[in-house]
Design an enzyme around this catalytic site. Structure first.
Site, PDB file in Angstrom:
ATOM      1  N   ARG A  76      -2.656   0.692  -6.732  1.00 36.05           N
ATOM      2  CA  ARG A  76      -2.375  -0.618  -6.136  1.00 36.05           C
ATOM      3  C   ARG A  76      -2.183  -1.668  -7.226  1.00 36.05           C
ATOM      4  O   ARG A  76      -1.342  -2.554  -7.123  1.00 36.05           O
ATOM      5  CB  ARG A  76      -3.522  -1.053  -5.194  1.00 36.05           C
ATOM      6  CG  ARG A  76      -3.658  -0.267  -3.904  1.00 36.05           C
ATOM      7  CD  ARG A  76      -2.461  -0.467  -2.977  1.00 36.05           C
ATOM      8  NE  ARG A  76      -2.162  -1.868  -2.746  1.00 36.05           N
ATOM      9  CZ  ARG A  76      -2.723  -2.618  -1.793  1.00 36.05           C
ATOM     10  NH1 ARG A  76      -3.608  -2.088  -0.969  1.00 36.05           N
ATOM     11  NH2 ARG A  76      -2.390  -3.885  -1.636  1.00 36.05           N
ATOM     12  N   ASP A 124      -5.615   6.996   8.404  1.00 29.85           N
ATOM     13  CA  ASP A 124      -6.170   5.642   8.272  1.00 29.85           C
ATOM     14  C   ASP A 124      -7.251   5.488   9.342  1.00 29.85           C
ATOM     15  O   ASP A 124      -7.404   6.346  10.222  1.00 29.85           O
ATOM     16  CB  ASP A 124      -5.032   4.619   8.456  1.00 29.85           C
ATOM     17  CG  ASP A 124      -5.421   3.192   8.078  1.00 29.85           C
ATOM     18  OD1 ASP A 124      -6.521   2.991   7.507  1.00 29.85           O
ATOM     19  OD2 ASP A 124      -4.639   2.277   8.369  1.00 29.85           O
ATOM     20  N   GLN A 180       0.831  -1.206   0.000  1.00 26.81           N
ATOM     21  CA  GLN A 180       0.000   0.000   0.000  1.00 26.81           C
ATOM     22  C   GLN A 180       0.866   1.257   0.000  1.00 26.81           C
ATOM     23  O   GLN A 180       0.604   2.207  -0.757  1.00 26.81           O
ATOM     24  CB  GLN A 180      -0.913   0.013   1.223  1.00 26.81           C
ATOM     25  CG  GLN A 180      -1.782   1.250   1.320  1.00 26.81           C
ATOM     26  CD  GLN A 180      -2.825   1.332   0.218  1.00 26.81           C
ATOM     27  OE1 GLN A 180      -3.583   0.403   0.036  1.00 26.81           O
ATOM     28  NE2 GLN A 180      -2.864   2.446  -0.522  1.00 26.81           N
TER      29      GLN A 180
HETATM   30  N1  NVA Z   1      -4.868  -0.192   9.109  1.00 29.60           N
HETATM   31  C1  NVA Z   1      -5.898  -0.848   8.341  1.00 29.60           C
HETATM   32  C2  NVA Z   1      -5.528  -0.886   6.903  1.00 29.60           C
HETATM   33  C3  NVA Z   1      -6.533  -1.546   6.013  1.00 29.60           C
HETATM   34  C4  NVA Z   1      -6.123  -1.586   4.569  1.00 29.60           C
HETATM   35  C5  NVA Z   1      -6.103  -2.264   8.867  1.00 29.60           C
HETATM   36  O1  NVA Z   1      -5.112  -2.933   9.160  1.00 29.60           O
HETATM   37  O2  NVA Z   1      -7.239  -2.693   9.008  1.00 29.60           O
HETATM   38  N1   CP Z   2      -6.024  -0.655   1.226  1.00 30.74           N
HETATM   39  C1   CP Z   2      -6.207  -1.982   1.303  1.00 30.74           C
HETATM   40  O1   CP Z   2      -5.287  -2.767   1.572  1.00 30.74           O
HETATM   41  O2   CP Z   2      -7.484  -2.363   1.053  1.00 30.74           O
HETATM   42  P1   CP Z   2      -8.111  -3.823   1.228  1.00 30.74           P
HETATM   43  O3   CP Z   2      -8.171  -4.098   2.708  1.00 30.74           O
HETATM   44  O4   CP Z   2      -9.460  -3.718   0.585  1.00 30.74           O
HETATM   45  O5   CP Z   2      -7.211  -4.812   0.551  1.00 30.74           O
END
Ligand code: NVA
Ligand code: CP
Length: 317
Positions: free
Chosen positions: A304, A236, A148
């Site tokens: 991505r 985030d 990411q």
């Molecule tokens: N910090 C978030 C990112 C999701 C893409 C998680 O780990 O759920």
């Molecule tokens: N940003 C990301 O990793 O999204 P997903 O959880 O949908 O893969």
């Protein structure tokens, strides 16, 4: 990214003891290799590199957590490169019933040419990479999300160029897997990174110390201070996957850590907003910011695809 053409480079590629090259932690790699991947991404996105270079190759995708972007971009990316990706979910695999990481690594290495894994513990990815004789890609752990942040860097470079020494990034919110991968990227590429995290929710001390020793990285006291003159403002979710039972406590702790128009007003006039998604509008970011003119979140999501194709091509060809 618009500059430097893709070059072939062996510099900075991490090799696990299994003998294959892996992509599991940005700090395993040097800036030359990360730049090589970004240049390869540009060549794939522009169509300069096309065809079916991974014809006949298969990728196993182990998902022990939910995903939309990572799963779909990787599966589509493999198809576009001429290869095949197969999904292995916990609910219908023996790994989900407790088969060891080692046995899984040894068996999958007999069938497939690379493995992508999304799971909880970083140690599980490290063990998989150690035991597998094929490359392993980290599709997110509790600790890191390197693919990411590569897409985020690529999106920033599309906007501001790839002279990362001039980039200024503000991280606002949780000191989580995304924050850690931003810190690792800063330590390798040398951009400025300011982080504003609520007390008790800062990044891992070791990752922070290493990044501070290597580059222009600092923790600051407020989102406004972090955003001051930044070119990229990013955040985030307040509660990541696996932290659902902390949601209420986190809503209280993070209340002053929302990216809103006042925070964006502190940033550089050309600043963009990034978010890895999924987002919670009204929590870590307002709808006006994420759906506003400075947001690049859907370019970021598209990138991505181009970034994972570069990683797959580099590791599997
Ligand atoms: N910090 C978030 C990112 C999701 C893409 C998680 O780990 O759920
Ligand atoms: N940003 C990301 O990793 O999204 P997903 O959880 O949908 O893969």
């Amino acid at each position: 990214m618009t500059t430097s053409a893709a070059t072939s480079s062996d510099a900075g590629r991490a090799v696990a003891s299994g003998g294959a090259r892996d992509f599991i932690d940005l700090s395993d790699h040097d800036s030359a290799y990360l730049r090589h991947l970004l240049a390869l991404t540009a060549s794939l996105k522009s169509g300069e590199i096309s065809g079916r270079p991974l014809e006949g190759r298969t990728l196993a995708m182990i998902f022990r957590k939910s995903s939309t972007r990572t799963r779909v971009s990787t599966e589509v990316g493999m198809a576009q490169l001429g290869g095949h990706a197969l999904m292995i979910a916990d609910r219908d695999s023996q790994m989900g019933r407790g088969e060891s990481v080692r046995d899984t690594a040894l068996v999958l290495s007999r069938y497939v040419d690379a493995i992508l894994i999304r799971t909880f513990a970083q140690d599980e990815v490290v063990e998989l990479a150690r035991e597998a004789s094929v490359p392993v890609i980290n599709g997110l752990t509790d600790r890191l999300h390197p693919c990411q942040v590569m897409a985020d860097l690529y999106t920033a470079a599309e906007e501001f160029g790839d002279d990362f020494g001039r980039l200024r990034v503000a991280w606002i919110g949780d000191g989580n897997n995304m924050a850690h991968s931003w810190l690792n990227a800063a330590s390798r590429l040398g951009f400025s990174l300011r982080l504003a995290c609520p007390p008790g929710y800062g990044p891992d001390a070791g990752i922070l110390a290493r990044a501070r020793a290597a580059g222009d990285v600092a923790m600051v006291d407020s989102p406004a201070e972090a955003a001051q003159d930044a070119l990229v403002v990013t955040t985030d979710v307040w509660a990541s996957m696996g932290q659902e039972d902390e949601q209420a406590a986190r809503e209280q702790a993070f209340a002053g850590y929302r990216v809103d128009e006042a925070v964006m007003a502190r940033a550089h006039p050309s600043a963009i907003f990034l978010h890895c998604l999924p987002a919670h509008r009204g929590e870590e970011v307002t709808a006006k910011v994420i759906d506003g003119p400075r947001s690049r979140v859907f370019d970021e999501a598209e990138n991505r695809l181009h970034v994972i194709k570069a990683i797959l091509l580099d590791l599997m060809s």
